[in-house]
Motif scaffolding. Sequence first.
Motif, PDB file in Angstrom:
ATOM      1  N   ALA A  43       0.839  -1.206   0.000  1.00  0.00           N
ATOM      2  CA  ALA A  43       0.000   0.000   0.000  1.00  0.00           C
ATOM      3  C   ALA A  43       0.872   1.253   0.000  1.00  0.00           C
ATOM      4  CB  ALA A  43      -0.931  -0.006   1.217  1.00  0.00           C
ATOM      5  N   ARG A  44       1.932   1.244   0.820  1.00  0.00           N
ATOM      6  CA  ARG A  44       2.847   2.397   0.858  1.00  0.00           C
ATOM      7  C   ARG A  44       3.499   2.612  -0.504  1.00  0.00           C
ATOM      8  NH1 ARG A  44       4.325   0.401   5.825  1.00  0.00           N
ATOM      9  NH2 ARG A  44       6.115  -0.659   4.924  1.00  0.00           N
ATOM     10  N   ASN A  45       3.954   1.516  -1.120  1.00  0.00           N
ATOM     11  CA  ASN A  45       4.600   1.632  -2.427  1.00  0.00           C
ATOM     12  C   ASN A  45       3.629   2.166  -3.478  1.00  0.00           C
ATOM     13  OD1 ASN A  45       7.000   0.681  -1.404  1.00  0.00           O
ATOM     14  ND2 ASN A  45       6.686  -1.422  -2.082  1.00  0.00           N
ATOM     15  N   SER A  46       2.405   1.670  -3.452  1.00  0.00           N
ATOM     16  CA  SER A  46       1.402   2.135  -4.412  1.00  0.00           C
ATOM     17  C   SER A  46       1.122   3.613  -4.215  1.00  0.00           C
ATOM     18  CB  SER A  46       0.096   1.345  -4.255  1.00  0.00           C
ATOM     19  OG  SER A  46       0.296  -0.001  -4.603  1.00  0.00           O
ATOM     20  N   LYS A  47       0.999   4.020  -2.961  1.00  0.00           N
ATOM     21  CA  LYS A  47       0.723   5.429  -2.678  1.00  0.00           C
ATOM     22  C   LYS A  47       1.890   6.305  -3.138  1.00  0.00           C
ATOM     23  CE  LYS A  47      -0.637   8.515   1.062  1.00  0.00           C
ATOM     24  NZ  LYS A  47      -0.961   8.640   2.477  1.00  0.00           N
ATOM     25  N   GLU A  48       3.097   5.852  -2.851  1.00  0.00           N
ATOM     26  CA  GLU A  48       4.290   6.613  -3.245  1.00  0.00           C
ATOM     27  C   GLU A  48       4.365   6.730  -4.769  1.00  0.00           C
ATOM     28  OE1 GLU A  48       9.015   5.880  -2.729  1.00  0.00           O
ATOM     29  OE2 GLU A  48       7.792   5.550  -0.938  1.00  0.00           O
ATOM     30  N   GLN A  49       4.102   5.619  -5.449  1.00  0.00           N
ATOM     31  CA  GLN A  49       4.142   5.626  -6.914  1.00  0.00           C
ATOM     32  C   GLN A  49       3.067   6.561  -7.462  1.00  0.00           C
ATOM     33  OE1 GLN A  49       3.414   1.797  -8.681  1.00  0.00           O
ATOM     34  NE2 GLN A  49       4.520   2.319 -10.548  1.00  0.00           N
ATOM     35  N   SER A  50       1.895   6.518  -6.865  1.00  0.00           N
ATOM     36  CA  SER A  50       0.802   7.382  -7.297  1.00  0.00           C
ATOM     37  C   SER A  50       1.165   8.854  -7.109  1.00  0.00           C
ATOM     38  CB  SER A  50      -0.463   7.043  -6.499  1.00  0.00           C
ATOM     39  OG  SER A  50      -1.502   7.920  -6.822  1.00  0.00           O
ATOM     40  N   GLN A  51       1.769   9.161  -5.970  1.00  0.00           N
ATOM     41  CA  GLN A  51       2.180  10.546  -5.714  1.00  0.00           C
ATOM     42  C   GLN A  51       3.239  10.995  -6.716  1.00  0.00           C
ATOM     43  OE1 GLN A  51       3.338  10.292  -1.593  1.00  0.00           O
ATOM     44  NE2 GLN A  51       1.358  11.013  -0.855  1.00  0.00           N
ATOM     45  N   ASN A  52       4.180  10.097  -7.029  1.00  0.00           N
ATOM     46  CA  ASN A  52       5.211  10.433  -8.008  1.00  0.00           C
ATOM     47  C   ASN A  52       4.606  10.697  -9.380  1.00  0.00           C
ATOM     48  OD1 ASN A  52       7.339  10.274  -6.216  1.00  0.00           O
ATOM     49  ND2 ASN A  52       7.820   8.152  -6.694  1.00  0.00           N
ATOM     50  N   LEU A  53       3.670   9.850  -9.775  1.00  0.00           N
ATOM     51  CA  LEU A  53       3.027  10.035 -11.082  1.00  0.00           C
ATOM     52  C   LEU A  53       2.245  11.344 -11.117  1.00  0.00           C
ATOM     53  CD1 LEU A  53       1.823   6.398 -11.849  1.00  0.00           C
ATOM     54  CD2 LEU A  53       3.683   7.640 -12.939  1.00  0.00           C
ATOM     55  N   LEU A  54       1.556  11.646 -10.027  1.00  0.00           N
ATOM     56  CA  LEU A  54       0.796  12.894  -9.969  1.00  0.00           C
ATOM     57  C   LEU A  54       1.741  14.093 -10.054  1.00  0.00           C
ATOM     58  CD1 LEU A  54      -1.977  14.221  -9.604  1.00  0.00           C
ATOM     59  CD2 LEU A  54      -1.577  14.166  -7.142  1.00  0.00           C
ATOM     60  N   TYR A  55       2.863  14.018  -9.344  1.00  0.00           N
ATOM     61  CA  TYR A  55       3.853  15.100  -9.386  1.00  0.00           C
ATOM     62  C   TYR A  55       4.379  15.285 -10.813  1.00  0.00           C
ATOM     63  CZ  TYR A  55       8.181  17.653  -8.582  1.00  0.00           C
ATOM     64  OH  TYR A  55       9.191  18.576  -8.641  1.00  0.00           O
ATOM     65  N   GLN A  56       4.709  14.163 -11.469  1.00  0.00           N
ATOM     66  CA  GLN A  56       5.196  14.241 -12.844  1.00  0.00           C
ATOM     67  C   GLN A  56       4.146  14.846 -13.765  1.00  0.00           C
ATOM     68  OE1 GLN A  56       6.353  10.267 -13.893  1.00  0.00           O
ATOM     69  NE2 GLN A  56       8.156  10.271 -12.547  1.00  0.00           N
ATOM     70  N   LYS A  57       2.881  14.476 -13.558  1.00  0.00           N
ATOM     71  CA  LYS A  57       1.793  15.015 -14.381  1.00  0.00           C
ATOM     72  C   LYS A  57       1.678  16.527 -14.182  1.00  0.00           C
ATOM     73  CE  LYS A  57      -3.209  14.806 -14.928  1.00  0.00           C
ATOM     74  NZ  LYS A  57      -4.450  14.320 -14.340  1.00  0.00           N
ATOM     75  N   LYS A  58       1.731  16.952 -12.937  1.00  0.00           N
ATOM     76  CA  LYS A  58       1.637  18.389 -12.658  1.00  0.00           C
ATOM     77  C   LYS A  58       2.813  19.144 -13.266  1.00  0.00           C
ATOM     78  CE  LYS A  58      -1.189  18.208  -8.498  1.00  0.00           C
ATOM     79  NZ  LYS A  58      -2.342  18.973  -8.937  1.00  0.00           N
ATOM     80  N   GLU A  59       4.008  18.575 -13.157  1.00  0.00           N
ATOM     81  CA  GLU A  59       5.188  19.203 -13.755  1.00  0.00           C
ATOM     82  C   GLU A  59       5.022  19.323 -15.271  1.00  0.00           C
ATOM     83  OE1 GLU A  59       8.336  20.401 -12.643  1.00  0.00           O
ATOM     84  OE2 GLU A  59       7.185  20.561 -10.796  1.00  0.00           O
ATOM     85  N   ARG A  60       4.582  18.230 -15.895  1.00  0.00           N
ATOM     86  CA  ARG A  60       4.407  18.226 -17.344  1.00  0.00           C
ATOM     87  C   ARG A  60       3.366  19.258 -17.766  1.00  0.00           C
ATOM     88  NH1 ARG A  60       2.255  13.532 -18.011  1.00  0.00           N
ATOM     89  NH2 ARG A  60       0.200  14.332 -18.499  1.00  0.00           N
ATOM     90  N   GLU A  61       2.253  19.319 -17.027  1.00  0.00           N
ATOM     91  CA  GLU A  61       1.205  20.286 -17.357  1.00  0.00           C
ATOM     92  C   GLU A  61       1.702  21.719 -17.188  1.00  0.00           C
ATOM     93  OE1 GLU A  61      -2.009  19.104 -14.822  1.00  0.00           O
ATOM     94  OE2 GLU A  61      -2.764  17.626 -16.270  1.00  0.00           O
ATOM     95  N   ALA A  62       2.499  21.948 -16.144  1.00  0.00           N
ATOM     96  CA  ALA A  62       3.054  23.289 -15.930  1.00  0.00           C
ATOM     97  C   ALA A  62       3.982  23.660 -17.088  1.00  0.00           C
ATOM     98  CB  ALA A  62       3.804  23.348 -14.602  1.00  0.00           C
ATOM     99  N   GLN A  63       4.804  22.718 -17.529  1.00  0.00           N
ATOM    100  CA  GLN A  63       5.705  22.977 -18.652  1.00  0.00           C
ATOM    101  C   GLN A  63       4.914  23.262 -19.929  1.00  0.00           C
ATOM    102  OE1 GLN A  63       8.229  19.534 -18.795  1.00  0.00           O
ATOM    103  NE2 GLN A  63       9.551  20.243 -17.111  1.00  0.00           N
ATOM    104  N   GLU A  64       3.836  22.499 -20.129  1.00  0.00           N
ATOM    105  CA  GLU A  64       3.009  22.716 -21.319  1.00  0.00           C
ATOM    106  C   GLU A  64       2.351  24.091 -21.278  1.00  0.00           C
ATOM    107  OE1 GLU A  64       0.336  19.394 -21.317  1.00  0.00           O
ATOM    108  OE2 GLU A  64       1.842  18.008 -22.130  1.00  0.00           O
ATOM    109  N   ARG A  65       1.851  24.470 -20.104  1.00  0.00           N
ATOM    110  CA  ARG A  65       1.238  25.807 -19.972  1.00  0.00           C
ATOM    111  C   ARG A  65       2.269  26.893 -20.257  1.00  0.00           C
ATOM    112  NH1 ARG A  65      -1.491  23.537 -15.713  1.00  0.00           N
ATOM    113  NH2 ARG A  65       0.016  24.298 -14.191  1.00  0.00           N
ATOM    114  N   GLN A  66       3.482  26.706 -19.716  1.00  0.00           N
ATOM    115  CA  GLN A  66       4.551  27.685 -19.942  1.00  0.00           C
ATOM    116  C   GLN A  66       4.869  27.776 -21.433  1.00  0.00           C
ATOM    117  OE1 GLN A  66       5.897  29.735 -17.734  1.00  0.00           O
ATOM    118  NE2 GLN A  66       7.242  30.649 -19.254  1.00  0.00           N
ATOM    119  N   ALA A  67       4.974  26.625 -22.094  1.00  0.00           N
ATOM    120  CA  ALA A  67       5.276  26.611 -23.532  1.00  0.00           C
ATOM    121  C   ALA A  67       4.157  27.291 -24.315  1.00  0.00           C
ATOM    122  CB  ALA A  67       5.472  25.175 -24.013  1.00  0.00           C
TER     123      ALA A  67
END
Length: 90
Positions: A43-67
């Motif tokens: 459960a901890r690993n799944s949560k950590e992985q989910s948080q990492n994916l969400l962080y990556q998604k937010k970063e990617r979206e921020a970069q796209e908005r900036q572009a």
Amino acid sequence: NFYKAKWGSIRAAQAQNAVARDKSRATRDQTRQGLLEQKHANARNSKEQSQNLLYQKKEREAQERQANTERSQYLKARKEDAKKRAEEER
């Protein structure tokens, strides 16, 4: 004497059964605890992985908005330049 031996045998068997029962219970509890710990770790690993994916998604979206913002500003500047040149040519 016969009954005494018989009862002694019964008591010994009961004691042996109690020991076997306790060992079995300890093994069961240990297995259950191990499975529970594994479940929590998963459960901890799944949560950590989910948080990492969400962080990556937010970063990617921020970069796209900036572009997109930069592209929009660039296009506006070109449009303004084109307007100025058109007015200068008149």
